[in-house]
Design an enzyme around this catalytic site. Structure first.
Site, short mmCIF file in Angstrom:
data_model
loop_
_atom_site.label_atom_id
_atom_site.label_comp_id
_atom_site.label_asym_id
_atom_site.label_seq_id
_atom_site.Cartn_x
_atom_site.Cartn_y
_atom_site.Cartn_z
N TRP A 1 0.83 -1.21 0.00
CA TRP A 1 0.00 0.00 0.00
C TRP A 1 0.86 1.25 0.00
O TRP A 1 0.56 2.21 -0.71
CB TRP A 1 -0.96 -0.01 1.18
N ASP B 1 -1.63 6.65 6.63
CA ASP B 1 -2.65 5.72 6.17
C ASP B 1 -2.90 4.75 7.32
O ASP B 1 -2.07 3.89 7.61
CB ASP B 1 -2.15 4.97 4.92
N LYS C 1 -12.03 -2.04 7.31
CA LYS C 1 -11.25 -2.93 8.18
C LYS C 1 -11.67 -2.77 9.65
O LYS C 1 -12.13 -3.71 10.25
CB LYS C 1 -9.77 -2.69 7.98
C1 LIG Z 1 -7.01 -2.00 2.42
C2 LIG Z 1 -5.99 -0.93 2.46
C3 LIG Z 1 -5.93 0.08 1.48
C4 LIG Z 1 -6.86 0.11 0.29
O1 LIG Z 1 -8.13 0.49 0.67
P1 LIG Z 1 -9.29 0.72 -0.40
O2 LIG Z 1 -10.36 1.33 0.45
O3 LIG Z 1 -9.64 -0.60 -0.97
O4 LIG Z 1 -8.80 1.66 -1.44
C5 LIG Z 1 -4.98 1.06 1.63
N1 LIG Z 1 -4.13 1.07 2.67
C6 LIG Z 1 -4.14 0.11 3.61
C7 LIG Z 1 -3.16 0.16 4.74
C8 LIG Z 1 -5.08 -0.92 3.54
O5 LIG Z 1 -5.10 -1.87 4.48
#
Ligand SMILES: *Cc1c(COP(=O)(O)O)cnc(C)c1O
Length: 362
Positions: A103, A173, A197
């Protein structure tokens, strides 16, 4: 109704049962309105209350005072990979990125499309089995911001400290560990997290932005991608993802009732402790992917002696009602995601299964 399984999926992932039951109970008639919240105008009173309460509860959980705005945006966390530099970098300067997994590598690539960004530190060459130690980082004191990923969902690593950046805004993030433990919001310029999540269903991304950073959003940005425009309209510039925000609100309420980030943090520590204890006590049958001091309390990644045994582990676990355990293709092996809504009971069931599987195959 068929029996509910123990869901260890990485995302979308387990939701609190009480939240799902409330959603079910309110689906046809929300709070006596005679219609579903799915059918309600986003400008109406019923939804407005949901929107305001969700914002307020998230602020309480995050310990946000007046310094930060909470935004609800579409496009997932991946859109933020581009929207962050569009807002914070277009004024010039260069951003620092720490790449510790798939990511964050993608986030850096998107930033480079928008402006100048450099890789400050990376664990890609060592298979993303660690995050940097505090002393490894020498951020550029003139950087536009420093971006990192607090929990690496795929590799199963996590920071257990907040990088020090001085006056440089820290951007994180936090998609896979937001509100999984207490946090000092004053250290952050901007946090973003896809909800699917730890916060609710997919469809909404929560952005927490320090108010002074809103001045960086150029008036030339598309309105729906401008933090300043979204903040000025309280995320009601266009139709927001009403249902996803409603569910994030219910999850926030559930967290508050449980005692907030401190209480859930203690529970997450206990859950992760059980799993890592089983791995470490297996005499090498189970091997953790992450270095010990970088281990994630959200995504526990490990290998077995062979790929055949790993496939058999996933299949036998599913027969026992333990699902979502197959690791990401880039790491292989097993990944148990144990987000806030995954119960201690589910983790105990998994560790018991792991012990039995080892007895049979070890
Ligand atoms: C799942 C995830 C993403 C991507 O998320 P989307 O909502 O599918 O774009 C980005 N960063 C991290 C750390 C993730 O776990």
């Amino acid at each position: 109704m068929s029996e509910r399984v123990h869901n260890f999926g990485a995302g979308p992932s387990a939701l609190p049962l009480s939240v799902l039951q409330q959603v079910q109970a309110e689906l046809l008639d929300y709070a006596g309105t005679g219609m579903s919240i799915l059918e309600s105008s986003h400008r109406g009173k019923a939804y407005d209350e949901v929107h305001q309460r969700t914002t307020r509860d998230l602020k309480t959980l995050l310990g946000a005072g007046d310094s930060h705005e909470i935004l609800f945006m579409g496009g997932g966390a991946r859109s933020q990979f581009a929207i962050v530099p569009m807002n914070l970098l277009l004024g010039g300067g260069s951003a620092d990125y720490i790449t510790t997994g798939n990511w964050s590598v993608m986030a850096l690539a998107e930033a480079k499309k928008q402006g100048s960004a450099r890789e400050l530190w990376s664990s890609v060459a060592v298979g993303n089995d660690r995050v940097p130690a505090p002393g490894d980082l020498e951020p550029d004191p003139r950087a536009a911001y420093l971006h990192y990923t607090s929990n690496n969902t795929i590799a199963g690593t996590q920071y257990h400290y907040v990088p020090k950046t001085g006056a440089v805004p820290l951007v994180c993030d936090m998609s896979s560990d937001i509100l999984s433990r207490p946090l000092d919001l004053s250290l952050f310029g901007l946090i973003y997290a896809g909800a699917q999540k730890n916060l609710g269903p997919s469809g909404v991304t929560v952005v927490i932005v320090r108010k002074d950073l809103l001045e960086r959003s150029s008036a030339r940005l598309p309105d729906t991608m401008s933090y300043a425009r979204m903040a000025a309209k309280q995320s009601l510039l266009n139709t927001p993802p009403v249902y996803a925000i409603y569910m994030v609100g219910l999850v926030a309420r559930w967290l508050l009732e449980m005692g907030g980030a401190e209480a859930v943090g203690r529970q997450n520590e206990q859950k992760a402790g059980l799993l890592y204890g089983t791995i470490d006590g297996s005499g090498g049958f189970y091997r953790g992917h992450a270095q010990k001091d970088s281990r994630s309390r959200m995504n526990v990644t490990f290998r077995l002696p062979s790929e055949d045994l790993e496939s058999s582990f996933v299949a036998s676990a599913a027969e026992e009602g333990l699902v979502g355990l197959k690791g990401h293709r880039s790491v292989g092996g097993i990944r148990a995601s144990i987000y806030n809504a995954v119960t201690l009971e589910a983790v105990e069931a998994l560790t018991q299964f792991m012990a039995e599987f080892q007895r049979k195959h070890g």
